[in-house]
Design a protein around this motif. Sequence first.
Motif: not given
Length: 196
Positions: A130-140, A2-5
Amino acid sequence: MSRLTVAMQISIDGYVDSRLPDADWQVWNWGPDWPWSADLRAAFNGLLAGASGLLLSRPMADEGYLGHWGRMAEQHPGDPDWEFSRAIGALPKFVPSRSGRPELDWPRTTVLNGELTGAVEQAKKLADGDLVCFGGAGLASSLLREDLADELRLFTNPGFAGEGNSVFGPWLATRNYRAAHSTAHTCGIVETRWVR
């Protein structure tokens, strides 16, 4: 495997928000009259079509992200241009948390307690893809700092924020990503994919 974008909107000068009250850097916001274009919506459809789950920060989940896209899905039923808004509701969502706070009051949303690396691995396992992360800023920013992002998808708005939060920092100076694709969308946003 799995990948994380990590997908983020940024300004030309690299911020994800602005501390200046008159800054007009963002083409794409949560308002009803977005000038974002069909080609950008198609790009989002493609991004989410390959996802098995979403990784969100607690503030994004708490501050209306899921409700907003739920309303957009209701306003555009059956419209293929807006398939991504339905995918946001349908996909399992994971919120990393160190606080041990209870589950969020959102369907298909799981709070994963503990350290970030373990939470991401658990989310990948639960999503089985696969996962997609939309944040926010702290998590990203934390995902980049911990070297957990396999791909960085930047949506650069055609304006300057002046000052604000950034997901980048000096700790990235030793890291390299490879440019995989870039598209200038008709609304003025430039989408760039960077992969490890």
